[in-house]
Design a protein around this motif. Structure first.
Motif, PDB file in Angstrom:
ATOM      1  N   LEU A 109      -9.011   0.205  -2.224  1.00 43.69           N
ATOM      2  CA  LEU A 109      -7.532   0.642  -1.623  1.00 43.69           C
ATOM      3  C   LEU A 109      -6.075  -0.691  -2.356  1.00 43.69           C
ATOM      4  O   LEU A 109      -5.187  -0.117  -2.798  1.00 43.69           O
ATOM      5  N   VAL A 110      -6.523  -1.563  -1.812  1.00 44.50           N
ATOM      6  CA  VAL A 110      -4.771  -2.813  -2.156  1.00 44.50           C
ATOM      7  C   VAL A 110      -4.886  -2.654  -3.259  1.00 44.50           C
ATOM      8  O   VAL A 110      -4.293  -3.234  -3.697  1.00 44.50           O
ATOM      9  N   ALA A 111      -6.930  -3.575  -3.865  1.00 42.53           N
ATOM     10  CA  ALA A 111      -6.411  -3.153  -5.437  1.00 42.53           C
ATOM     11  C   ALA A 111      -5.729  -2.583  -6.327  1.00 42.53           C
ATOM     12  O   ALA A 111      -5.293  -3.134  -6.931  1.00 42.53           O
ATOM     13  N   ARG A 112      -5.975  -1.547  -5.841  1.00 42.26           N
ATOM     14  CA  ARG A 112      -4.911  -0.154  -7.185  1.00 42.26           C
ATOM     15  C   ARG A 112      -3.330  -0.490  -6.598  1.00 42.26           C
ATOM     16  O   ARG A 112      -2.964  -0.034  -7.769  1.00 42.26           O
ATOM     17  N   ALA A 113      -3.297  -0.612  -5.506  1.00 41.70           N
ATOM     18  CA  ALA A 113      -2.215  -0.587  -5.581  1.00 41.70           C
ATOM     19  C   ALA A 113      -1.430  -1.771  -5.898  1.00 41.70           C
ATOM     20  O   ALA A 113      -0.260  -1.397  -6.786  1.00 41.70           O
ATOM     21  N   ARG A 114      -1.937  -3.192  -6.381  1.00 41.98           N
ATOM     22  CA  ARG A 114      -1.556  -3.726  -6.690  1.00 41.98           C
ATOM     23  C   ARG A 114      -1.504  -4.124  -7.819  1.00 41.98           C
ATOM     24  O   ARG A 114      -0.378  -4.612  -8.334  1.00 41.98           O
ATOM     25  N   ALA A 115      -2.722  -3.592  -8.558  1.00 41.81           N
ATOM     26  CA  ALA A 115      -2.573  -3.092  -9.555  1.00 41.81           C
ATOM     27  C   ALA A 115      -1.543  -2.000 -10.228  1.00 41.81           C
ATOM     28  O   ALA A 115      -0.662  -2.192 -11.616  1.00 41.81           O
ATOM     29  N   ARG A 116      -1.520  -1.050  -9.317  1.00 41.24           N
ATOM     30  CA  ARG A 116      -0.401  -0.098  -9.760  1.00 41.24           C
ATOM     31  C   ARG A 116       0.775  -0.727 -10.009  1.00 41.24           C
ATOM     32  O   ARG A 116       1.857  -0.421 -10.846  1.00 41.24           O
ATOM     33  N   GLY A 158       1.930  -4.299 -10.697  1.00 44.98           N
ATOM     34  CA  GLY A 158       1.652  -6.266 -11.333  1.00 44.98           C
ATOM     35  C   GLY A 158       1.353  -6.436 -10.842  1.00 44.98           C
ATOM     36  O   GLY A 158       2.200  -7.798 -10.527  1.00 44.98           O
ATOM     37  N   LEU A 159       0.895  -6.408  -9.414  1.00 47.82           N
ATOM     38  CA  LEU A 159       0.908  -8.187  -8.542  1.00 47.82           C
ATOM     39  C   LEU A 159      -0.721  -7.898  -8.175  1.00 47.82           C
ATOM     40  O   LEU A 159      -1.029  -9.274  -7.481  1.00 47.82           O
ATOM     41  N   ASP A 160      -1.558  -8.245  -9.380  1.00 45.60           N
ATOM     42  CA  ASP A 160      -2.599  -8.464  -9.255  1.00 45.60           C
ATOM     43  C   ASP A 160      -2.279 -10.485 -10.210  1.00 45.60           C
ATOM     44  O   ASP A 160      -1.692 -10.514 -10.372  1.00 45.60           O
TER      45      ASP A 160
END
Length: 64
Positions: A53-60, A62-64
């Motif tokens: 869930l966090v990974a998806r939000a970060r990717a959305r 551009g915070l990866d």
């Protein structure tokens, strides 16, 4: 008697966590996008875990 600890959460617990997170964001003037809500619904249903869930939000955003 032996006891064990589990980190598994129920759908009710996950729904409560999502509700609290949304409320916290709203208190800061933020809103949840439809895509973010869809991800949260997948988390609540147990299809993804909190890390995903966090990974998806970060990717959305551009915070990866």
């Amino acid at each position: 008697m032996a006891t064990s600890t589990s980190t598994a959460t129920t759908a009710t617990q996950r729904a409560q966590r999502v509700s609290e997170a949304i409320h916290s964001g709203e208190m800061e003037g933020l809103t949840v996008t439809p895509a973010g809500r869809a991800d949260a619904d997948e988390y609540i249903a147990g299809h993804i875990d909190s890390d995903e869930l966090v990974a998806r939000a970060r990717a959305r955003y551009g915070l990866d």
